[in-house]
Every structure is written in C-alpha cells, then in structure tokens.
Motif scaffolding. Sequence first.
Motif, short mmCIF file in Angstrom:
data_model
loop_
_atom_site.label_atom_id
_atom_site.label_comp_id
_atom_site.label_asym_id
_atom_site.label_seq_id
_atom_site.Cartn_x
_atom_site.Cartn_y
_atom_site.Cartn_z
N HIS A 1 2.85 11.63 17.34
CA HIS A 1 1.45 11.40 16.99
C HIS A 1 1.27 10.00 16.41
O HIS A 1 2.25 9.34 16.06
CB HIS A 1 0.99 12.41 15.94
CG HIS A 1 1.65 12.21 14.60
ND1 HIS A 1 2.91 12.68 14.33
CD2 HIS A 1 1.24 11.57 13.48
CE1 HIS A 1 3.25 12.35 13.10
NE2 HIS A 1 2.24 11.66 12.56
N ASP B 1 -1.10 8.06 13.26
CA ASP B 1 -1.76 8.54 12.04
C ASP B 1 -3.23 8.19 12.02
O ASP B 1 -3.62 7.11 12.45
CB ASP B 1 -1.10 7.91 10.80
CG ASP B 1 0.27 8.52 10.53
OD1 ASP B 1 0.66 9.44 11.26
OD2 ASP B 1 0.93 8.05 9.58
N HIS C 1 4.83 8.13 16.34
CA HIS C 1 6.10 8.54 15.71
C HIS C 1 6.18 10.06 15.65
O HIS C 1 5.20 10.75 15.94
CB HIS C 1 6.21 7.93 14.31
CG HIS C 1 5.01 8.21 13.43
ND1 HIS C 1 3.81 7.54 13.56
CD2 HIS C 1 4.82 9.10 12.42
CE1 HIS C 1 2.94 7.98 12.67
NE2 HIS C 1 3.52 8.95 11.97
FE LIG Z 1 2.54 10.38 10.79
#
Ligand SMILES: [Fe+2]
Length: 880
Positions: A241, A243, A301
């Motif tokens: 994903h 952030d 990540h």
């Molecule tokens: Fe994250």
Amino acid sequence: MSALTAQETVYGSSDDGKYVTYRAGGKPGKRLIRQPGEPGWVESFDRIPVIDFTNIDHPDVDVRRKLAAELAEAAENVGFWYAANTPVTDELVSATFAALEKFFSMPVEQRAEASWMKTPGARGYESFADVAANEGSGTLRESFIMGDDMTDPKQYSGPIPEGTKPQNIWPSAMPEFKDALDTYYSVLLPFARSILHLFALALGLEENALDHLHNFPMAALRALHYPPQVATESAAGFLAHADFSSFTLVLQGAKYGSGLEVLNMNGHWIPAPYIPGVTFTCNVGDYLQSLSSGRFVSTVHRVVNTSGNERYSLPFFFSPDPSVTLTPVVNPKTGSDYEAEYTDDPIGKQYVRRLMYARRFHPTAKRLAELEIPEKDWKYEYITGSQMIVARCSDVFGRRTALFKILLIFILGNIMCGFAQNAIWLFTCRGLSGIGAGGIISLSMVCVADLVPVRERGKLQGYTGFTVALGSGMGPLIGAAMASKISWRWAFWITPPMLALAIPILYLALPDINTAPGKSAWNQMRQVDYLGSILLFASSILMLVPISGGGSIFPWRSAVCMILIVLGVLLLVAFLAVERFHAAIPILPPRLFHHKDVNLILLATATHGWIYYGTMFFIPLYLQEVLTVSALRAGVLLLPMVFSQGLGLGLAGKVSTATGFIVPQMQFGYALGLVSCGLLYRFDVDTSTGYIVGILLLIGFAAGCTLQTSLVTMQNTAPEDLRAVITGARNTFRSFGGSIGLAAAGPIRSSVIRTALMQISSLTEQQRSAIIALGPSAIIGDVDSNTRSLMLQAMKKGIQAIYLGFMPLMAVSLIAVLFVNVVQQGRSAEVKQTYYGVLMAALKEQIGLDEADLIVSVTANTREDWSFGGGKAQFLNGDL
Ligand SMILES: [Fe+2]
Ligand SMILES: O=C(O)CCC(=O)C(=O)O
C-alpha cells in the motif's frame, strides 16, 4: 544488484511477465517485475538512505537547507529514508515499546473494550479478526490507533469549537497506556512540524510556507503487533500500500522481527529493517506527493514478518488540517508526466473515505455509504418564506393551479431526494420538497377558507391541522423504520405515490377558485412579485443557514455566521421596502399589519412556534438523555401528544361551529399551554412514564386549541383578498419562531450542562467533553452509580433551562391573545335555514308573498365593509 535486494513475492502475472499488485491512493495498481537489462528496466533505488537529523533545528538556515537538500533527494528518488539522531531518546523508545507489549498482552476483552468500532473515526483497538475480515484472512496483525483530538486537554487547551467530538478511546484496564502514547505523541508532533519546515525548504519555498495548512493537523499513532508468519501469495502483516499521510515516521525496535519492505520502480521489494542507532524509518505519503506535484513520491510498501519473532512497530502519520483542499504548492518538474487527481473535497473527508474504504462494516462506513452525510446534518430543514410566496401565487394563478403545481414540486423533489448521490444533490432537492411541503400545507388551509362558510371554518381547519400534526408525529417514525429496514431512500419515496393518488381526487372534487379570473397566463406571470420573492427567499436562507448550522457546521462567533446574518437582515429590510413601495401584488402587503388582532395573533404564533418546535425537539432528547430510553421509544412516547393535539383541534373547531365563538378557545389553549409549560419544567430524573404521558397529552391538547382557532380568527378578521397571504404568513411566522428557538436553545443547554458537569469531580475533562458531544450514553457504562445520577441531573438541568424560557414566552402569547377582540363567526347553516323558513312564513302570512318569488341572500362582511354614518368605518376606528 545490491546485496540488499529482497526476495520477490509474485502476486500475479501478465503476458509481459510477472508483476506485483498494490494499493496506492486507495486505488489498485500493478508493477512489472523487471530484471537488470530487461526492456523497461529503470534506474531505481536498491537501498534506503540514512539521514542525520542532528541539525534539524540548527540556528543557521544554511545548515538547515543542506539537510533539506538531502531530504529532497531521498523523497524524490526513493520516497523512504532512515532518520538518525532525532529528539526521540532511547529511554522514550523503550518505555513506549514496553507499553505496547503490555497492551497487546492484556486479555482480549480488555483490549476490545477500547474497540475501534465504538469511535466514529475508527480510533482504538482493531483486532486480528477485524483486520482479517476487512483485508483478507491471511492478513496477520492487530493494532491500536490514537491521534489528534481537540477535546483531549493533554493535546489542546484552547476553546473547543462547538460540535467537536472526542476521537480517541482508551482501555480502562491500562490507564498508563494512554500516558505512554500521549507522551510519545507530544514529542513527535513538534518534530513533525520541524520536518514540515524542511520539506518547505526542500521544495524551494519559504521555511514556513506549508504552516498555514497545518494549524491543527490530522496526526495519528498506530501501534502495531505482527506475530511471526509464513509468507504466501496473499498472506502479509500489511499488504502492499501507499500511505494516506503527508509523511510517516515508523518507529522500529531492535529486539523485534523485521519485515517492512519497500517497492522500487522495477517491482523489487527492498527491505527496510531496523538499523541499530537509527530511530525512524520514514516515508512520503500521498498528500505530500500531491502538494509537491509529484516531486516527492509516495512509495508502495508492505510488511511480511517472516523473522520468526514477534514484531511491534509504531508509525506516526502526519497530514494537513482536515479542512485543507489539496492543491499543488509547486509546479511539476519539467518533463514529469505526473498527473495528480485533485478534488475539491477537503482532505478530512478524503481521509475518512480512504480509512473506511476497506472497513465496510464500521458504523461510519455504513453512514458514508449513505451519501457521506453526518447524521446531524439530516436534520437540516428548509423553512423559508416560501409559504408566503406560494400562497400569494395562488392569488395570481388561481388556487387549483397553484395547488397542483406545488404538489408536483413536492413529488418531484422527494423522488429526486431518493435518487441523491451526494450531499449537494440531496440538500437541493430537499429544499425543493420542503418548499412543496410548506406550500401544500398553506394552500390546503387557504382552500378550506375559500370553500367553507365562516361558521364552519373552525371545524374544517381543525381537520387540516390534525392531518399536519399526524404527519409530523408519524412521519419521523415511519421514515426511521424505512431507513433502517429498507433504505433511507424509501423515506422519501413513500409519499409521492400517496400524493399522486390525491391529484385526481382533487381534480374531481376541488372547484377551480380563481381570484383573478380572465387574465391571460402572460398577464398573470407579470403580476408575480419576483423581486420580493427573491429578496424574501434569499434573506430567509441567509439567516436560517447560520441559525441552524451555527455551533455545528461552523462556530457561532465565526465571521461566516456573522456575515450571513447581517446580509440576511439587510435583504429583509430591502424586501420590506419592495413590498411597501414597489410590488403591484406584494407577497406581504403592509396593510396586513393594520389590524391589531392580526398583529397580536402573529406575535403569539411566532412565540408559540418557538415553544412548540422546542417541545417536539427537546422532549425526545429529555427522554433519551435523562431517562435513558431508546430513540425509538422516545419517538413513540410523543405520539399521545400528537393525538391529543388532534383532539384539541377537533374540539375547538366543533365548539366554534356550534357556538359561533372561536377566540375563547384560543385564549383557553394559551392559558392551558402556560400551565403545561410549568408542569414540563418539573420533569425530573425519576419522573414516571405515566406522568410524562399525562403532561404530553395536556401540551398537545393546549396546542390543538390554539393552532387553527388563531388561523381562522385571522382569516375572518383580515380582508378577504388577504386570505392566502395571512395563511402563508401564519405558517411562516410559526416556523420562523421555531427555528430561532431551536437555534437559541442549543448553546444555552450545552453551557448549562457544562457548568453542571464541572461540579462533578469524579469526571475527567475528557469524559465531560464526551458527554456534551455524544450524550451521557457515551460513558454511562464507565462510571459508578453516584456519578451516573449526578450526570443525569446535569443533563436534566440543561433541558430545564430551556423549559424555564418557555414560560415567559408562553405568557407573552397568552397576554397577546387576551387582547384580541372577539370577532363574530357568522351563524350556522341550520340557524340560517331556520331563519329563511321563519321569514318566508311571516312574509307569506302578512303580505301574501309567494315563496317562489323570494330570494334571500346573506352576505358576510368584514369590519371595514361597514359604515354607520358619517362615511366612517366605526368598527375599524373603534367608535362603535
Ligand atoms: Fe504504511
Ligand atoms: O509496521 C510497519 O513498519 C509499517 C506499517 C505501515 O506501513 C502503516 O501502518 O501504514
């Protein structure tokens, strides 16, 4: 390739080769896995740079600029970096991780007590099962989130904007968990602000160029626990994903397992394990990527803890103020093909939407699915001068035409509400259906006055009044049932079929009363007081939006509120001037106010509207918050009031038809209203349901006695041609009194409750805020019985303060109507029939007149239609 290259997990494959799938910006993406030398291979990072933050607050700006340049390079090329030498000490790290370990080792019930499901913003504990249910059965982690919360005195000490709700939730079994996370958070927040300055420098801007976007930034800590696991295709601690933050600072611990991995442009996972001596693993999030026009990259990540050890980590997410709309602060790099998807939505809304994306069973997610409208906004009502405008239009176009048009507007408005896809759509169509609803009520009351002899009006207006009362009592219950059982859309769709049925019936039964017959459509159109309508409509919207939104959508003392109210008042003055000097057929003719009795009744109507709507709104609140009954039961308990109101309406009307007197019933109703306000004030924390129902019956009956008697008195008093005007004005004055009353009551109640809560020493400040924002049920399970009863007393005082205000207002209404002169109501049909018979018999007997030759016509005149000598209307002058 460097030694740091990670193992690759293949999530899928295409014709071109294997690829990795991920979620970035909430949207799925995929990246081909390419080996060096293969077509498409790009220069991408294979390690994560370490940056020394010793000089972050160095007094020399050039030193800070140098650091910013290092940061810029990492943010541009990797999107990740390690931060060494930060303000976070080793002691703080150990203490914080110790708290995490202890929290996650508590019995699950104690963790679940602070469940994220209980908070609107999904803060709190998210269990393994919750994560797995949302993100897939292979996802192995549990977490606890806390973050920015204006109601928490540890974070913020200024005045709390009204309507602010507590965000965080804490486990009572481990009070020191809150202390530990609060302390850590309080160190991270200023550090994050310094990093924000570095990012501004890194973008070539002034150091404080981004500060205005971060006054009360959205910030959160996510305490994470990942047990060791085996990597498979879909199993991860955290799936790939990007952030949703501006940037994230992840605290990793020396003794824990690793597993954080970062995706490079060639589809390879680069490990980002704990490095000794380095505090944070950091990354750019989506918001900074947007703000920087893609110069800084929000890198994908994931976490797969295959280390064999338990892993705890603690990311800190830092984002702009929720009200910020993301727009780029710099231009994209030349040659860059970055295309951000900027929307007008404030970031807070985007954040919640994203947060809820994968949490469809959270209550907030359910609410978002229902148009993303917070519950409180559903109460938004459109009470405008539209009733007066519609009523006047019926004078111009004819009653039946006007009634059919307004029915169509209501039907259309409601159908469209049901199809609404966003808030603006819903509010606009709700406005339309509100205008329709008000118009239907006013016009049906005007039609009754048109069709029914003076003497009968009381009775028949009683029936129309009863249907309105029945509708407002049952409507919310049926609507709520529809919304919970089928869909809120049906709460709107249920009425159009009923009204569609009413149209043919009306068409057949309702005579076409045209007060301006023979005029061409064009001439009719030209008579409408457009300027007055626009000014009245605009001024009532301008005033009512702040009145109903003040304290919730924006603070009372805010500039927006003030400006809207001042503009509204100015337009109202302009409206009155237009009515007085300009309009040919004014919506609100000034001569309406030449009648003392009309003025007195309009005053009583407005003050009574204040009390009436206040009662309808605050009784259920009293039942829920002081007597802690359910919302549904509170709604049901209001029904007796509706029925006794119907009884009052019916009885007062019947008496007027039978006796010819109507004003005494109205005066009696207001007197009874004053008594019932006094009894209402005596409601306590232990009042029995029987007593409450008794008083509600009384209140309803009193209101029933006043409602249509006052309307009919005005209709009979004012000149015939103002019949529609007076009806529209009556309904508008009533609603206007109601909205002002509700707006005034809210802040008074909160401040009385707050003062009372301050005296309860066993409550924490956070609990007090929670009670004010969410009601006592928010914390009722967490306090002892003594505190609980003190708390309910405090809630009672809040409601009592409002009821106390009702008494003088009701007294004003009563005194006003006591000065209304008794107006004759005409004789009943039977009396007239008898009179014709007697007259006929006498004439036949005395002068031998044949009955076929006699026509008797009774014409009802109002007061200005009389002159008893001297050419004066003595009734009006009061000389008679
Ligand atoms: Fe994250
Ligand atoms: O646990 C970690 O190291 C990273 C967690 C993460 O990526 C996140 O919470 O967004």
